[in-house]
Design an enzyme around this catalytic site. Structure first.
Site, mmCIF file in Angstrom:
data_model
loop_
_atom_site.group_PDB
_atom_site.id
_atom_site.type_symbol
_atom_site.label_atom_id
_atom_site.label_comp_id
_atom_site.label_asym_id
_atom_site.label_seq_id
_atom_site.Cartn_x
_atom_site.Cartn_y
_atom_site.Cartn_z
ATOM 1 N N ARG A 1 0.840 -1.203 0.000
ATOM 2 C CA ARG A 1 0.000 0.000 0.000
ATOM 3 C C ARG A 1 0.874 1.253 0.000
ATOM 4 O O ARG A 1 0.503 2.283 -0.543
ATOM 5 C CB ARG A 1 -0.955 -0.022 1.213
ATOM 6 N N TYR B 1 -16.011 17.547 -15.346
ATOM 7 C CA TYR B 1 -16.453 16.156 -15.490
ATOM 8 C C TYR B 1 -17.456 15.855 -14.362
ATOM 9 O O TYR B 1 -17.239 16.251 -13.206
ATOM 10 C CB TYR B 1 -15.223 15.244 -15.419
ATOM 11 N N ASP C 1 -6.926 19.260 -14.377
ATOM 12 C CA ASP C 1 -7.220 17.912 -14.865
ATOM 13 C C ASP C 1 -6.847 17.915 -16.349
ATOM 14 O O ASP C 1 -7.532 18.513 -17.173
ATOM 15 C CB ASP C 1 -8.712 17.614 -14.655
ATOM 16 N N LYS D 1 -7.739 6.830 -19.248
ATOM 17 C CA LYS D 1 -8.043 7.340 -20.586
ATOM 18 C C LYS D 1 -6.808 7.264 -21.492
ATOM 19 O O LYS D 1 -6.336 6.187 -21.753
ATOM 20 C CB LYS D 1 -8.592 8.765 -20.481
#
Ligand SMILES: Cc1ncc(COP(=O)(O)O)c(C=O)c1O
Length: 386
Positions: free
Chosen positions: A53, A106, A177, A202
Site C-alpha cells: 500500500r 467532469y 485535470d 483514458k
C-alpha cells in the site's frame, strides 16, 4: 529529450541485464533481515519497498514517468482518477476552503465536490472559466482553483496561462485535470499549475483495459498527497501500474493519430444530416480556437462532440446503425466510442443545469480512436444518413 522519447523511456534506468520491459512485482510485502534497514526504508531515508500500500516498484516507475513527461518533480499514482483528484485537493487544501471550479467539470468531479467536499465545509464556486473578469474576482480569497485543459463534453479550452498567473499572484494553487489533452499536448506545470491530474484510465493507458489515476507536482505537495493516499488505501496496484506504463510508451504516436482523426471527423461532421452544431476546439469557429491554438501544442486529441436534431431518439437510431463505433461511457482508448452526457458524465445534473452548460438531449460526445479516419467518417455518415 523530446516528449515522444520521454514517453518511451521515462521512469526506468536500464543497466546491463535489466529486462527491457519491466517485470511485474505483485508482492504485498518485502522481507527484511535488519531492523535498522527496515526503519530507514519505512522512514523514506533509504530506497526500497516494504508494504504494497505504501509503495511498489511498478507504481514507482509510472509515477516517475508521468512526472517527467509533465515536467514535475514527483508524482503519485492512485487506483483511479477520482482518487488522484481527492488526494490532490486534500494535499493543497487540507481544511475547508473556497474552491473556485469550472462549471463544466467532469460529472464525477462535480459530484465529489458537491457530495463530499461541500458537506465537509468547503465552499465551491462554480464559474465559467472563459470569463476571466469573473474569475479574477472569485480567485481573491479562494483556497484552490480547479480547471480542466479541455472541457467535457463541449471541448472548450480555458486560458490556463492567464488563470495560473491570476491564481499565482494571489498565492492560490491551481489543479489542472489534463486527462483530455495528455502531457503530449499540454503541460500545465510549465504554465504555472501547482498540480496536474490525469485519469490514466483514458489516454495514458490508452487501451480501455485499466482504471488508474496520477497526480504530479512539487515534491512537498506530492508527499502530502502520497501520505493521504497511503492512509486511505487508494494507491494503485502493480498490474494496473504496469499496464499504464506500457500504454504511456505509445502515447505520442496515439495522440498524433487521435488529433488528426478528431479534427477530420469534426470537419466532416459539419455537413452530415441532422447535425446542428459541432464542438471541437480547433474548428475555426470554435470560441476556444485562439486559446487552443496557443495552449495545445500541435493538436487537440480525440475528443469532440456534436448536437443532433431529434434528441435521444435520433441518438438511439444512430447507435443502432453503427458498424465500427460503439457506445461506451469512457474515452481515450484506441477505438472510436460515443457517450451520451445526459445519462453518462452529466447524469447527476438536472436538465436545467445541463441546458445552462449547453448540453442538450441531442448532445453526443465522441472519443475519436486511431482507426483509419475514412472508416470513422464513413461509419458516422451511414449511421446519420436519412
Ligand atoms: C476528465 C476526467 N477526469 C476525471 C475522470 C475520472 O477518472 P477515473 O474514472 O479514472 O476515476 C474522468 C473519467 O471519465 C474524466 O473524464
Amino acid at each position: 529529450m523530446k516528449p515522444a522519447s520521454r514517453a518511451v523511456h521515462s521512469g526506468r534506468e536500464l543497466e546491463a541485464r535489466t529486462p527491457l520491459a519491466p517485470d511485474i512485482s505483485p508482492a504485498a510485502v518485502h522481507v527484511y533481515t535488519d531492523l535498522d534497514d527496515y526503519d530507514a526504508v519505512a522512514r523514506g531515508e533509504r530506497p526500497g519497498h516494504f508494504y504494497g500500500r505504501n509503495s511498489n516498484a511498478n507504481r514507482d516507475m509510472l509515477e516517475r514517468a508521468v512526472a517527467d513527461l509533465e515536467g514535475a518533480e514527483a508524482g503519485v499514482a492512485t487506483a483511479s482518477g477520482m482518487a488522484a483528484l481527492h488526494a490532490a485537493i486534500l494535499a493543497l487544501a487540507p481544511r475547508p476552503a473556497t474552491i473556485v471550479a469550472s462549471r463544466e467539470l467532469y460529472g464525477g468531479t462535480l459530484a465529489l465536490l458537491r457530495q463530499d467536499f461541500e458537506p465537509a465545509g468547503y465552499e465551491v464556486n462554480f464559474l465559467d472559466l472563459l470569463d476571466l473578469d469573473g474569475l479574477r474576482r472569485a480567485v481573491d480569497g479562494a483556497g484552490l482553483v480547479l480547471a480542466e485543459t479541455i472541457t467535457n463534453p463541449l471541448c472548450r479550452v480555458p486560458d490556463l496561462e492567464a488563470l495560473a498567473s491570476m491564481a499565482r499572484s494571489r498565492g492560490v494553487p491551481l489543479i489542472v485535470d489534463n486527462t483530455f489533452a495528455s502531457p503530449i499536448l499540454c503541460r500545465p506545470i510549465g504554465l504555472g499549475a501547482a498540480v496536474v491530474m490525469h485519469s490514466a484510465t483514458k489516454y495514458i493507458g490508452g487501451h480501455s483495459d485499466l482504471v488508474a489515476g496520477v497526480i504530479v507536482g512539487s515534491a512537498s505537495v506530492m508527499t502530502a498527497a502520497r501520505t493521504r493516499s497511503v492512509r486511505t488505501g487508494t494507491t494503485l496496484g502493480p498490474f494496473d501500474a504496469w499496464l499504464a506504463l506500457r500504454g504511456l510508451r505509445t502515447l505520442d504516436v496515439r495522440m498524433r493519430r487521435h488529433s488528426d482523426n478528431g479534427l477530420a471527423l469534426a470537419r466532416a461532421m459539419r455537413t452530415m444530416p441532422g447535425v446542428t452544431r459541432v464542438h471541437h476546439p480547433l474548428l475555426e469557429d470554435s470560441p476556444s480556437f485562439p486559446v487552443a491554438r496557443r495552449l495545445l501544442l500541435w493538436g487537440a486529441g480525440g475528443m469532440m462532440s456534436f448536437d443532433l436534431e431529434g434528441g435521444r431518439a435520433a441518438v438511439q437510431r444512430m447507435m443502432t446503425r453503427f458498424r465500427l463505433v460503439s457506445f461506451a461511457a469512457s474515452l481515450g482508448g484506441v477505438e472510436t466510442t460515443i457517450s451520451y452526457p445526459e445519462i453518462t458524465s452529466h447524469r447527476s445534473l438536472s436538465a436545467e443545469e445541463r441546458s445552462v452548460l449547453g448540453v442538450g438531449p441531442g448532445t453526443v460526445r465522441v472519443s475519436v480512436g486511431i482507426e483509419d479516419a475514412d472508416d470513422i467518417i464513413a461509419d458516422f455518415s451511414q449511421a446519420l444518413a436519412g
